[in-house]
Scaffold this active site. Structure first.
Site, short mmCIF file in Angstrom:
data_model
loop_
_atom_site.label_atom_id
_atom_site.label_comp_id
_atom_site.label_asym_id
_atom_site.label_seq_id
_atom_site.Cartn_x
_atom_site.Cartn_y
_atom_site.Cartn_z
N ARG A 34 8.64 9.56 0.23
CA ARG A 34 7.79 9.56 1.51
C ARG A 34 7.63 7.87 2.36
O ARG A 34 8.09 7.12 2.06
CB ARG A 34 7.04 9.79 0.91
CG ARG A 34 5.75 8.65 0.04
CD ARG A 34 4.98 7.68 0.50
NE ARG A 34 3.56 7.55 -0.67
CZ ARG A 34 3.83 5.67 -0.34
NH1 ARG A 34 3.63 5.23 -0.25
NH2 ARG A 34 2.74 5.79 -1.76
N GLU B 256 -4.81 8.22 3.73
CA GLU B 256 -4.72 6.32 3.54
C GLU B 256 -4.63 6.03 4.32
O GLU B 256 -4.60 4.09 4.80
CB GLU B 256 -4.18 6.18 2.34
CG GLU B 256 -4.61 4.96 1.49
CD GLU B 256 -3.93 4.40 0.36
OE1 GLU B 256 -3.96 5.53 -0.85
OE2 GLU B 256 -2.69 2.87 -0.05
N ARG C 229 1.58 9.60 6.89
CA ARG C 229 2.86 9.33 5.70
C ARG C 229 3.34 10.59 6.18
O ARG C 229 3.26 12.03 6.31
CB ARG C 229 1.79 9.59 4.39
CG ARG C 229 1.22 8.56 4.13
CD ARG C 229 1.75 8.39 3.32
NE ARG C 229 0.82 6.96 2.48
CZ ARG C 229 -0.06 6.62 1.59
NH1 ARG C 229 0.22 7.65 0.47
NH2 ARG C 229 -0.11 5.66 1.43
N CYS D 16 -2.87 -0.71 1.57
CA CYS D 16 -3.11 -0.89 0.64
C CYS D 16 -1.60 -1.63 0.22
O CYS D 16 -0.61 -1.72 0.21
CB CYS D 16 -2.68 0.47 0.08
SG CYS D 16 -2.55 -0.65 -1.76
N THR E 255 0.15 -2.20 -1.82
CA THR E 255 1.39 -1.86 -2.40
C THR E 255 2.15 -1.05 -1.97
O THR E 255 3.08 -0.83 -2.13
CB THR E 255 0.93 -1.11 -3.77
OG1 THR E 255 -0.22 0.12 -3.33
CG2 THR E 255 0.06 -1.28 -4.99
N ARG F 279 8.37 5.58 -0.89
CA ARG F 279 8.19 5.82 -2.77
C ARG F 279 8.66 7.31 -2.70
O ARG F 279 9.16 8.01 -1.66
CB ARG F 279 6.53 6.37 -3.52
CG ARG F 279 6.59 6.56 -4.42
CD ARG F 279 5.02 7.03 -4.53
NE ARG F 279 4.42 7.93 -4.51
CZ ARG F 279 4.25 8.85 -5.05
NH1 ARG F 279 5.26 8.25 -6.99
NH2 ARG F 279 3.67 9.78 -5.48
N ARG G 80 3.48 8.26 -12.54
CA ARG G 80 2.13 9.13 -12.61
C ARG G 80 2.17 10.38 -13.05
O ARG G 80 2.99 10.78 -13.08
CB ARG G 80 2.20 9.08 -10.89
CG ARG G 80 2.04 7.71 -10.40
CD ARG G 80 2.15 7.72 -8.73
NE ARG G 80 1.61 6.93 -8.41
CZ ARG G 80 1.21 6.85 -6.97
NH1 ARG G 80 1.35 7.74 -6.46
NH2 ARG G 80 1.67 5.17 -6.52
N GLU H 284 -1.03 9.81 -8.35
CA GLU H 284 -1.45 8.68 -8.91
C GLU H 284 -3.29 8.93 -9.48
O GLU H 284 -4.04 9.93 -8.61
CB GLU H 284 -2.04 7.77 -8.13
CG GLU H 284 -2.10 6.22 -8.44
CD GLU H 284 -1.73 4.95 -7.34
OE1 GLU H 284 -2.14 5.18 -6.71
OE2 GLU H 284 -1.91 4.13 -8.02
P1 ADP Z 1 1.50 9.16 -2.83
O1 ADP Z 1 1.23 9.87 -1.03
O2 ADP Z 1 1.45 8.22 -2.34
O3 ADP Z 1 2.99 9.41 -2.85
P2 ADP Z 1 0.44 10.49 -4.11
O4 ADP Z 1 0.56 10.18 -5.71
O5 ADP Z 1 -0.96 10.44 -4.05
O6 ADP Z 1 0.26 9.61 -3.63
O7 ADP Z 1 0.98 11.63 -4.47
C1 ADP Z 1 1.24 12.96 -3.84
C2 ADP Z 1 1.12 13.90 -3.82
O8 ADP Z 1 2.43 14.40 -3.99
C3 ADP Z 1 0.55 15.06 -4.83
O9 ADP Z 1 0.52 16.17 -4.91
C4 ADP Z 1 1.48 14.48 -5.90
O10 ADP Z 1 1.80 15.43 -7.31
C5 ADP Z 1 2.83 14.86 -4.98
N1 ADP Z 1 4.37 14.93 -5.36
C6 ADP Z 1 4.70 13.62 -5.57
N2 ADP Z 1 5.94 13.55 -5.85
C7 ADP Z 1 6.03 14.49 -6.20
C8 ADP Z 1 7.61 14.85 -6.18
N3 ADP Z 1 8.47 14.61 -6.27
N4 ADP Z 1 7.32 16.12 -6.54
C9 ADP Z 1 6.62 17.10 -5.93
N5 ADP Z 1 5.36 17.22 -5.39
C10 ADP Z 1 5.40 15.39 -5.99
C1 CIR Z 2 -5.49 1.23 -7.31
O1 CIR Z 2 -5.91 0.02 -7.33
O2 CIR Z 2 -5.30 1.95 -8.74
C2 CIR Z 2 -6.58 2.35 -6.35
N1 CIR Z 2 -6.15 1.26 -5.53
C3 CIR Z 2 -4.47 2.58 -5.59
C4 CIR Z 2 -3.77 1.67 -5.87
C5 CIR Z 2 -1.70 1.80 -5.49
N2 CIR Z 2 -2.07 3.67 -5.01
C6 CIR Z 2 -1.62 3.75 -3.88
O3 CIR Z 2 -1.77 5.17 -3.79
N3 CIR Z 2 -1.04 2.80 -2.70
#
Ligand code: ADP
Ligand code: CIR
Length: 399
Positions: A169, A268, A272, A314, A316, A323, A352, A357
């Site tokens: 993503r 967020e 995305r 954020c 990060t 990611r 994670r 997260e």
């Molecule tokens: P981010 O959008 O920052 O990656 P999250 O950690 O909240 O945020 O993950 C968002 C969603 O994507 C969650 O439901 C997570 O389980 C899913 N996800 C992340 N990586 C994978 C993956 N490799 N396969 C399937 N789902 C994933």
């Molecule tokens: C934390 O500090 O734990 C949350 N504010 C998340 C920080 C980083 N994660 C993210 O998805 N950007």
């Protein structure tokens, strides 16, 4: 709740607050001088905000929080920043750190309510950015965008032994709009309209439909969340950051029929952009993401900063915003979670839980991804995950 005092200001001003491709406008870079000027002439940080800051700071200091906020918000930095405001939106230190003050279990604990915050509150953001992104210094410049040769990544797990699914993503902020805490309800609606109409022009594998969160059946929403396609609701870190105002207005998800290409709107970040599928074929997932991002970038202008790369809410996520993750079962390595995290850390990877997260692993499935997103190219960020996961699988096999 303080901050974004000037959010009623005209769109033109808001547009200047996020930088254009060359970082020429008064964005995070150009804001420093204006901010200093603004602090002399602008209204002061009000007493209630200052009191909240003092109370929150004292509690954080007394806590055993492991957040980067606690680590870098020294008394000296706190005193130097507590009376500052961003020039366009009037965001204060409280707007940046209230999530970490309320949630001592934050890993990071800070968000930028508007792009100018990255420079006005640089004394705090810079060391946090350097720590999280493993050495991106305040004098460093994020490299130019480079997706590299998309045909170089293969399948991480051709026999389907370990990897359940693969996802890459990135985040994007729309030029002309501030981040969540400073957006008006009208802007949310306008952005959703722009995103949905723009994406309706995508073709081929990317062709899909936009589903607003407003009016979505709860069962449908929950299924999308359970299947890992949609963002969760009620994230306490985002709520405390004042990022969930007017929810679900302006929020939604676009996806193609088989849900391998998805775009989140106004969770967020403004956007995305996500590519994902079952199995370990990172090559195919990455190629789809790059095709989509290139296409969308022709249609929507995004906020990019000369030093920080793509701008996100954020810190990060700055820089590449990439990611790249796998959902993976490594039962032997994960028998001791501390050990798994330690080994992953050696390869600059982050572990994670299954639902993202701040969640737990379900059925022994972990989400493992590249941790740093700044100071390297998009290609290198994905390669970091590819190489690291290949090593983890090798170690698992050897145990
Ligand atoms: P981010 O959008 O920052 O990656 P999250 O950690 O909240 O945020 O993950 C968002 C969603 O994507 C969650 O439901 C997570 O389980 C899913 N996800 C992340 N990586 C994978 C993956 N490799 N396969 C399937 N789902 C994933
Ligand atoms: C934390 O500090 O734990 C949350 N504010 C998340 C920080 C980083 N994660 C993210 O998805 N950007």
């Amino acid at each position: 709740m303080g901050g974004c005092a000037s959010k009623e200001k005209k769109d033109k001003v808001a547009a200047d607050a996020t930088t254009g491709e060359n970082g020429k406008a008064a964005g995070a870079d150009g804001a420093t001088a204006d901010a200093a000027e603004g602090n002399k002439t602008n209204t002061m940080v009000d007493a209630a905000v200052l009191q909240k800051l003092e109370d929150g700071f004292a509690k954080l200091q007394a806590s055993d929080s492991k957040s980067l906020l606690k680590k870098y918000l020294t008394k000296e930095v706190f005193d130097s920043l507590k009376n500052k405001k961003t020039p366009t939106f009037g965001s204060t230190l409280l707007d940046c750190i209230q999530s970490g003050l309320e949630n001592h279990d934050s890993g990071v604990g800070i968000y930028a309510p508007d792009a100018e915050s990255y420079s006005v509150f640089a004394e705090l953001f810079d060391p946090i950015i350097e720590d999280y992104h493993k050495g991106f210094k305040k004098t460093d410049k994020h490299p130019a965008r480079d997706f590299g040769d998309v045909s170089t990544f293969g399948n991480l797990d051709p026999n389907n032994e370990f990897v359940v699914s693969t996802r890459v993503r990135c985040g994007r902020s729309m030029e002309g709009y501030p981040f969540n805490p400073c957006l008006t309800e009208a802007q949310y609606k306008e952005m959703e309209d722009k995103v949905s109409s723009t994406l309706s022009g995508l073709e081929g594998e990317l062709k899909g439909k936009f589903y607003p969160l407003t009016g979505m059946e709860k069962a449908v929403q929950q299924q999308l969340i359970d299947d890992h396609f949609l963002f969760k609701e009620g994230d306490r870190f985002l709520q405390a950051a004042n990022a969930c105002r007017f929810w679900p207005t302006g929020r939604g998800i676009y996806h193609n029929d088989n849900k391998t290409f998805l775009v989140w709107c106004n969770e967020e970040d403004h956007l995305r952009i996500i590519s994902m599928q079952k199995g370990g074929d990172l090559g195919e997932v990455y190629r789809r993401l790059v095709t989509a991002v290139n296409d969308i970038e022709k249609r929507i202008p995004f906020s990019h900063h000369d030093r920080l790369g793509f701008l996100t809410f954020c810190p990060t996520n700055l820089g590449t915003t990439i990611r790249a993750s796998v959902h993976i079962a490594l039962p032997k390595l994960a028998a001791d979670l501390k050990k798994l995290e330690e080994v992953a850390g050696k390869y600059n990877l982050q572990v994670r839980g299954t639902r993202g997260e701040h969640t737990e692993a379900e059925g022994g499935i972990y989400d493992i991804s590249n941790k740093r997103r700044m100071g390297l190219t998009e290609y290198q960020a994905v390669k970091e995950m590819y190489d690291g996961i290949a090593e983890l699988i090798k170690i698992e096999k050897s145990l």
